[in-house]
Design an enzyme around this catalytic site. Structure first.
Site, PDB file in Angstrom:
ATOM      1  N   GLY A 153     -76.363 -23.560  -0.509  1.00 53.78           N
ATOM      2  CA  GLY A 153     -76.640 -22.307  -0.621  1.00 53.78           C
ATOM      3  C   GLY A 153     -77.829 -22.225  -1.942  1.00 53.78           C
ATOM      4  O   GLY A 153     -77.816 -22.960  -2.492  1.00 53.78           O
ATOM      5  N   GLY A 157     -75.804 -19.296  -7.451  1.00 53.93           N
ATOM      6  CA  GLY A 157     -74.958 -20.310  -7.685  1.00 53.93           C
ATOM      7  C   GLY A 157     -75.764 -21.760  -7.165  1.00 53.93           C
ATOM      8  O   GLY A 157     -75.686 -22.892  -7.919  1.00 53.93           O
ATOM      9  N   VAL A 194     -74.965 -25.114   7.277  1.00 54.47           N
ATOM     10  CA  VAL A 194     -74.072 -25.757   7.118  1.00 54.47           C
ATOM     11  C   VAL A 194     -72.763 -25.227   7.801  1.00 54.47           C
ATOM     12  O   VAL A 194     -72.191 -24.057   7.572  1.00 54.47           O
ATOM     13  CB  VAL A 194     -73.372 -26.078   5.553  1.00 54.47           C
ATOM     14  N   GLU A 207     -77.172   2.829  -6.469  1.00 55.54           N
ATOM     15  CA  GLU A 207     -78.515   2.651  -6.431  1.00 55.54           C
ATOM     16  C   GLU A 207     -79.263   3.209  -5.126  1.00 55.54           C
ATOM     17  O   GLU A 207     -80.290   3.851  -5.253  1.00 55.54           O
ATOM     18  CB  GLU A 207     -78.815   1.505  -6.968  1.00 55.54           C
TER      19      GLU A 207
END
Length: 468
Positions: free
Chosen positions: A12, A16, A80, A175
Site C-alpha cells: 500500500g 500507512g 497483492v 465537504e
C-alpha cells in the site's frame, strides 16, 4: 561474507504505507513497497478533485518521486492477492504477470474501501470517494448534469438533472455538499444561458441524528446551520433504501418515505476493510470488526505473527479513527518496532494514539475544527484547516501548485479543473464489465472474448452510460 539485510515488504502507498517506508529510511533494511497505483493519494482532498478545484496530480504525487532519494526502498506496481504467513511470502500480480516476494517483516497498509451496507448494487450509480477514479467520475457526473440540463426542455427532467444527493454527513459528505452548492451558486452561474445553476438542489442525507457525529453536538449543529444557509437541504435520521439511475428512495425514522429524482448521487457513508484483511484473518486467527478491518494486537501485529503489522484504515484498534493521523502514527510505530528488532534494541511496546483533532471544511472561508476541548468555526477554523492540509501534502511541488490553485479558487471563485471526458464517466463500469484480467490482454492487443476469458462479460457500450 556480508549478512543479508532484513527484508521489509510494505503493501500500500497511502499514508500507512508511505510513512512506514519513510520512517525506515536510515534503518539497516531493504524495503519493497508494493501498491496497486503509482501514486500516493492525499485522500482528504479528493472532494476538491471531484468539484474542479484541484487536479489529481496536486493531491497524488508519484510514489517513486516521493521516495526517489531513499536508496533502501524499491517501489513495485501490482495488486497483492494473497499472503503466505507460514512461508513469509507476498503473492501479487500485475495484470497477468504473477510474482512472489519474500519478507522478514511485513507491513500491510491497504486501507479501506466504500461500504454500501449490503447494497453493493448502489455503487453503479453512486460512486464513493476513495480513489482518483471515483473523484474524476464524480466530476464528470456533476459537470455533465448541468450540460445536459442546458438543452433539456422538459421541466421535470431538468429538475432531476439539477438535483444532487450526497449520502453521508461525515467530513467527506459535508465537504462535497458544500462544494457542489458553491459550484452551482458562483463558479458556473454565468456560464449557461438556458438554465440558472443556482436553482440546483443539493440534498445531504444521513441516518445519524446530527451532522459530523465525531465532532460533537455543538459543532454538528453549527455545521448544519451553515449548510442550510448555503442552500443545502440536510435530511437527518434518514436512510437510503433504494438507489437507481433515476434517483434515490429515503426512509425516515418516523416511517415516512420519500423518492428524490436525481441524476448525480455521491456515496460518502461507511467504510469496509480491504479484502486482504480477510486473507490475513483466516491465516492468523485474527478477528475482523463489523467493517471488515483486522483486530490487531496492542503492538499492531497479528496473533502469533510478530513480524506482520496491520496499520492505517485496515486495522481495528480501540480509540483510533479512520483518519490520516491514525494511519501516520500507526505506520511510524510499526517502523519503530521493526527497527528495534533489527538493531536488537528495546521495542516501543504498545501503540498509543495521540488524537490531534478533527476538521472539515463547509464552504469557502468556513470550516469546523475540534482539537481536544478547543472548538473553532468559521474563518479561523478554515485557515487552520488550510495550513494543516498543506503541511501534510507530500512534495514541495504539490504544495506550491495546490496553494496556487487554492488562491485562484478562493479569490476569484474560479475552478481550473473542470475538464471532463466520457472515459471518466464510464471507465469504472466498463472495466467491471470487461473483467479484472482483461486489461492485460487489451495492452497486448488481444480480444478477451477470443481468449475465452471467463472473468469477462460481454457488454453493450450504451448500457455503460448513465441515463441522461
Amino acid at each position: 561474507m556480508n549478512k543479508k539485510r532484513h527484508q521489509v515488504v510494505v503493501i500500500g502507498s497511502g499514508f500507512g504505507g508511505l510513512f512506514s517506508t519513510k520512517a525506515l529510511k536510515h534503518a539497516n533494511v531493504d524495503i519493497t513497497l508494493i501498491a496497486r497505483t503509482t501514486n500516493h493519494l492525499f485522500q482528504p482532498l479528493l472532494y476538491q478533485v471531484a468539484t474542479g478545484i484541484l487536479s489529481e496530480g496536486e493531491i497524488a504525487p508519484p510514489t517513486r518521486e516521493v521516495l526517489r532519494r531513499q536508496k533502501n526502498a524499491q517501489v513495485l506496481l501490482g495488486l497483492v492477492e494473497d499472503v503466505d504467513l507460514v512461508n513469509k511470502v507476498v503473492k501479487w500480480r500485475f495484470h497477468e504477470q504473477y510474482h512472489e516476494t519474500p519478507y522478514d517483516s511485513l507491513v500491510v497498509a491497504t486501507g479501506a474501501g466504500q461500504s454500501y451496507f449490503g447494497h453493493d448494487e448502489f455503487a453503479t450509480f453512486a460512486p464513493g470517494m476513495k480513489t482518483i477514479d471515483d473523484a474524476l467520475e464524480l466530476r464528470a457526473r456533476i459537470i455533465k448534469a448541468f450540460e445536459v440540463a442546458e438543452f433539456t426542455t422538459d421541466p421535470a427532467e431538468r429538475r432531476r438533472l439539477m438535483t444532487f444527493v450526497v449520502v453521508g454527513a461525515g467530513p467527506t459528505g459535508v465537504e462535497m455538499a458544500g462544494q457542489i452548492r458553491e459550484l452551482a451558486d458562483t463558479t458556473i452561474r454565468q456560464d449557461f444561458r438556458a438554465i440558472d445553476t443556482s436553482e440546483a438542489r443539493v440534498v445531504l442525507v444521513d441516518g445519524a441524528d446530527q451532522v459530523l457525529p465525531p465532532f460533537g453536538p455543538e459543532l454538528g449543529a453549527a455545521t448544519k446551520k451553515k449548510l442550510e444557509k448555503l442552500g443545502v437541504e440536510v435530511q437527518l435520521s434518514s436512510i437510503v433504501t433504494e438507489l437507481d439511475e433515476r434517483g434515490v428512495g429515503i426512509k425516515r425514522a418516523d416511517g415516512e418515505v420519500e423518492r428524490i429524482e436525481c441524476f448525480c448521487k455521491v456515496w460518502a457513508a461507511g467504510v469496509k476493510g480491504d479484502p486482504l484483511g480477510q486473507v490475513l484473518a483466516e491465516q492468523s486467527g485474527a478477528e475482523l470488526d463489523r467493517a471488515g478491518r483486522v483486530v490487531v494486537n496492542k503492538d499492531l501485529t497479528l496473533p502469533d505473527h510478530p513480524d506482520v503489522y496491520v496499520v492505517g484504515d485496515l486495522m481495528s484498534f480501540p480509540g483510533v479513527p479512520g483518519v490520516a493521523q491514525g494511519a501516520i502514527q500507526s505506520a511510524r510505530h510499526a517502523a519503530k518496532d521493526i527497527r528495534a528488532r533489527v538493531e536488537g534494541s528495546q521495542p516501543p511496546g504498545e501503540f498509543k494514539y495521540f488524537d490531534k483533532g478533527s476538521m472539515a471544511t463547509i464552504a469557502r472561508f468556513s470550516a469546523v475544527v475540534k482539537m481536544g476541548n478547543i472548538k473553532l468555526t468559521g474563518f479561523v477554523a478554515w485557515v487552520a484547516w488550510l495550513f494543516l492540509h498543506l503541511f501534510y501534502i507530500a512534495g514541495f511541488k504539490q504544495r506550491v501548485t495546490t496553494l496556487l490553485s487554492w488562491f485562484i479558487s478562493f479569490v476569484s471563485n474560479g475552478r481550473s479543473q473542470r475538464v471532463v471526458t466520457n472515459q471518466q464517466m464510464v471507465g469504472r463500469l466498463a472495466l467491471e464489465r470487461l473483467g479484472s484480467h482483461t486489461s492485460g490482454k487489451l495492452i497486448q492487443g488481444r480480444s478477451h472474448e477470443a481468449d475465452g476469458d471467463d472473468d469477462a462479460v460481454p457488454y453493450d457500450e450504451e448500457e455503460l452510460t448513465p441515463a441522461e
